[in-house]
Design an enzyme around this catalytic site. Structure first.
Site, PDB file in Angstrom:
ATOM      1  N   ASN A   1       0.854  -1.190   0.000  1.00 41.72           N
ATOM      2  CA  ASN A   1       0.000   0.000   0.000  1.00 41.72           C
ATOM      3  C   ASN A   1       0.888   1.237   0.000  1.00 41.72           C
ATOM      4  O   ASN A   1       2.113   1.131   0.078  1.00 41.72           O
ATOM      5  CB  ASN A   1      -0.982  -0.038   1.171  1.00 41.72           C
TER       6      ASN A   1
ATOM      7  N   ASP B   1      -4.633  -5.964   5.053  1.00 38.19           N
ATOM      8  CA  ASP B   1      -5.724  -6.725   5.658  1.00 38.19           C
ATOM      9  C   ASP B   1      -5.674  -8.198   5.278  1.00 38.19           C
ATOM     10  O   ASP B   1      -6.125  -9.049   6.014  1.00 38.19           O
ATOM     11  CB  ASP B   1      -7.074  -6.134   5.224  1.00 38.19           C
TER      12      ASP B   1
ATOM     13  N   LYS C   1       8.638 -18.019  -9.194  1.00 39.28           N
ATOM     14  CA  LYS C   1       7.994 -16.934  -9.920  1.00 39.28           C
ATOM     15  C   LYS C   1       6.869 -17.507 -10.799  1.00 39.28           C
ATOM     16  O   LYS C   1       7.092 -18.467 -11.547  1.00 39.28           O
ATOM     17  CB  LYS C   1       9.029 -16.214 -10.791  1.00 39.28           C
TER      18      LYS C   1
ATOM     19  N   PRO D   1      -3.707 -11.326  10.761  1.00 43.86           N
ATOM     20  CA  PRO D   1      -4.039 -11.056  12.165  1.00 43.86           C
ATOM     21  C   PRO D   1      -4.139  -9.552  12.368  1.00 43.86           C
ATOM     22  O   PRO D   1      -3.385  -8.793  11.744  1.00 43.86           O
ATOM     23  CB  PRO D   1      -2.844 -11.628  12.936  1.00 43.86           C
TER      24      PRO D   1
ATOM     25  N   LYS E   1     -11.927  -2.833  18.379  1.00 46.13           N
ATOM     26  CA  LYS E   1     -10.562  -3.355  18.568  1.00 46.13           C
ATOM     27  C   LYS E   1     -10.168  -3.380  20.040  1.00 46.13           C
ATOM     28  O   LYS E   1      -9.292  -4.128  20.436  1.00 46.13           O
ATOM     29  CB  LYS E   1      -9.582  -2.505  17.776  1.00 46.13           C
TER      30      LYS E   1
HETATM   31  O1  C5P Z   1      -9.038  -1.831  10.575  1.00 47.74           O
HETATM   32  P1  C5P Z   1      -8.080  -0.777  10.140  1.00 47.74           P
HETATM   33  O2  C5P Z   1      -6.993  -1.308   9.236  1.00 47.74           O
HETATM   34  O3  C5P Z   1      -8.697   0.475   9.608  1.00 47.74           O
HETATM   35  O4  C5P Z   1      -7.379  -0.345  11.515  1.00 47.74           O
HETATM   36  C1  C5P Z   1      -6.345   0.568  11.541  1.00 47.74           C
HETATM   37  C2  C5P Z   1      -5.570   0.399  12.818  1.00 47.74           C
HETATM   38  O5  C5P Z   1      -5.365  -0.975  13.127  1.00 47.74           O
HETATM   39  C3  C5P Z   1      -4.188   0.986  12.705  1.00 47.74           C
HETATM   40  O6  C5P Z   1      -3.785   1.417  13.973  1.00 47.74           O
HETATM   41  C4  C5P Z   1      -3.364  -0.211  12.241  1.00 47.74           C
HETATM   42  O7  C5P Z   1      -1.981  -0.069  12.576  1.00 47.74           O
HETATM   43  C5  C5P Z   1      -4.007  -1.341  12.997  1.00 47.74           C
HETATM   44  N1  C5P Z   1      -3.980  -2.640  12.313  1.00 47.74           N
HETATM   45  C6  C5P Z   1      -3.214  -3.669  12.821  1.00 47.74           C
HETATM   46  N2  C5P Z   1      -3.227  -4.895  12.215  1.00 47.74           N
HETATM   47  C7  C5P Z   1      -3.996  -5.121  11.138  1.00 47.74           C
HETATM   48  C8  C5P Z   1      -4.795  -4.093  10.605  1.00 47.74           C
HETATM   49  C9  C5P Z   1      -4.752  -2.846  11.215  1.00 47.74           C
HETATM   50  O8  C5P Z   1      -2.506  -3.453  13.802  1.00 47.74           O
HETATM   51  N3  C5P Z   1      -3.989  -6.329  10.569  1.00 47.74           N
END
Ligand code: C5P
Length: 398
Positions: A208, A276, A286, A304, A342
């Site tokens: 990203n 995600d 490859k 996770p 969260k």
């Molecule tokens: O759910 P989202 O990605 O919008 O959440 C953002 C927050 O969750 C940020 O603080 C990001 O660092 C954390 N995060 C995480 N692990 C993931 C996804 C997001 O720690 N797999």
């Protein structure tokens, strides 16, 4: 601020060693005790007698000196001070430090210490610019070594450029800063930053656009307030923070492992843009184009959630857990429900719609969501936002 402090001064063998004499004088004027360690090469530039006279104490230089070892062994020497200062830090000493060599007293003390180390590099401009020295500098900074200088100017060797050792008063200021008792002194804060890369095959990955700049700014601000910072970063464009322990990772799974290994912490700031999903069908070879034009298909699994995992830990949860929420609509409502879902204490929410110019830009416009309120902070540079957040963390940690 320096009165009553104790500095172990490692003097390397460079022409700037003469400035170490002035440095000793300036530190002692301020009530700071100085224990000098000289490399053999330093003895070619300044005499142990001058160093000893100015420091008003004996000079240590030999790893195998029976009397020295009986009085204060090298391990004890490396622990007795509040800070170790290396001035001048020659290219050779930096290389030894970066590679963990311990062939003489100076390098052994530097490897054995449990104290912070500040180096004042000094060398010919080409030696400074050499990729090996720059590589060593990066390694040392990643290890949490603090650096002052070098300055740019005419050099004793007749060349011009960066490589002159910082002036003694600038080194004194850096020592003062390193020893100052910021409000976060003794607190361990974990910061995640940057994107993660999720491999598709050995050469391709999903990523990203996170630059890591807000995470770096937060880590720098926390270090500035005296915290011990562990900075777990994915492959980011931003510079590494200075004075933090850097742990580099690639995937979300690696990041979770690194975060778990870095605990316990008093606070944790999750600024990373974690992918995600990861590709479960990742190939160890490859992936080739199909001769008949068939397209590859990728299978995904959810990564996770590191923030949620740490927020919901039953044992060892940091006192303060902070997440970020980058949203493009209904920022407050989405971020508030994210905080609840969260289980973190605060969410730093921001609007990353393209018209805000925030994603990849130098400014940020955030709302801090706590259990009690949604506070709108004025739009400001990412450094200023980081400073405000670090101060808020300092005010909150007991
Ligand atoms: O759910 P989202 O990605 O919008 O959440 C953002 C927050 O969750 C940020 O603080 C990001 O660092 C954390 N995060 C995480 N692990 C993931 C996804 C997001 O720690 N797999």
């Amino acid at each position: 601020m320096l009165a009553g402090k104790h500095v172990l001064l490692v003097i390397g063998g460079g022409i700037a060693a003469f400035k170490a004499l002035d440095l000793i004088r300036r530190l002692r004027e301020r009530g700071c005790q100085v224990t000098p360690v000289m490399t053999n090469a330093a003895g070619e530039f300044v005499t142990p007698l001058s160093v000893s006279a100015l420091a008003a104490t004996k000079v240590y230089s030999d790893l195998f000196d029976l009397t020295d070892e009986a009085e204060m062994g090298h391990i004890e020497l490396s622990r007795a001070a509040d800070l170790i200062v290396v001035a001048p830090a020659t290219a050779d000493l930096m290389a030894k430090m970066a590679n963990g060599l311990a062939g003489d007293l100076a390098s052994t003390v530097l490897l054995a210490t449990d104290k912070r180390v500040l180096i004042a590099p000094s060398m010919n401009v080409r030696m400074w610019d050499h990729p090996a020295t720059q590589r060593n500098l990066k390694t040392l900074q990643s290890d949490g070594v603090l650096v002052v200088g070098p300055d740019e100017g005419d050099m004793a060797c007749g060349e011009y450029g960066p490589g002159r050792m910082a002036e003694p008063l600038d080194i004194v200021a850096a020592i003062d800063h390193a020893l100052s008792d910021g409000p976060l002194k003794g607190k361990h804060v974990l910061v995640t930053s940057g994107p993660t890369h999720e491999p598709i095959d050995p050469v391709r990955y999903i990523a990203n656009r996170s630059s890591g700049s807000q995470g770096t700014a937060i880590a720098n601000a926390l270090v500035g307030l005296g915290a011990d910072v562990t900075f777990v970063t994915g492959p980011a464009d931003a510079d590494d923070p200075v004075g933090a322990k850097i742990v580099r990772v690639e995937t979300a799974a690696d990041m979770l492992d690194a975060v778990t290994a870095a605990l316990p912490a008093d606070a944790a700031v999750f600024a990373a843009a974690v992918a995600d999903w990861r590709v479960t069908s990742a190939s160890d070879r490859k992936i080739k184009k199909d001769a008949n034009g068939a397209l590859p298909s990728l299978e995904f699994a959810e990564n996770p959630d590191i923030l949620a995992t740490v927020s919901q830990m039953e044992k060892g949860r940091p006192e303060l857990v902070i997440g970020f929420a980058a949203e493009t609509n209904d920022v407050i409502a989405n971020a508030t429900s994210k905080r609840d879902r969260k289980g973190c204490d605060w969410i730093v929410a921001n609007d990353v719609s393209p018209e805000t110019g925030i994603m990849g830009g130098s400014e940020n416009d955030v709302t801090l969501i706590t259990a009690d309120a949604a506070e709108d902070w004025p739009r400001a540079g990412k450094d200023a936002v980081a400073q405000q957040l670090a101060e808020r963390i300092a005010a909150t940690l007991s």
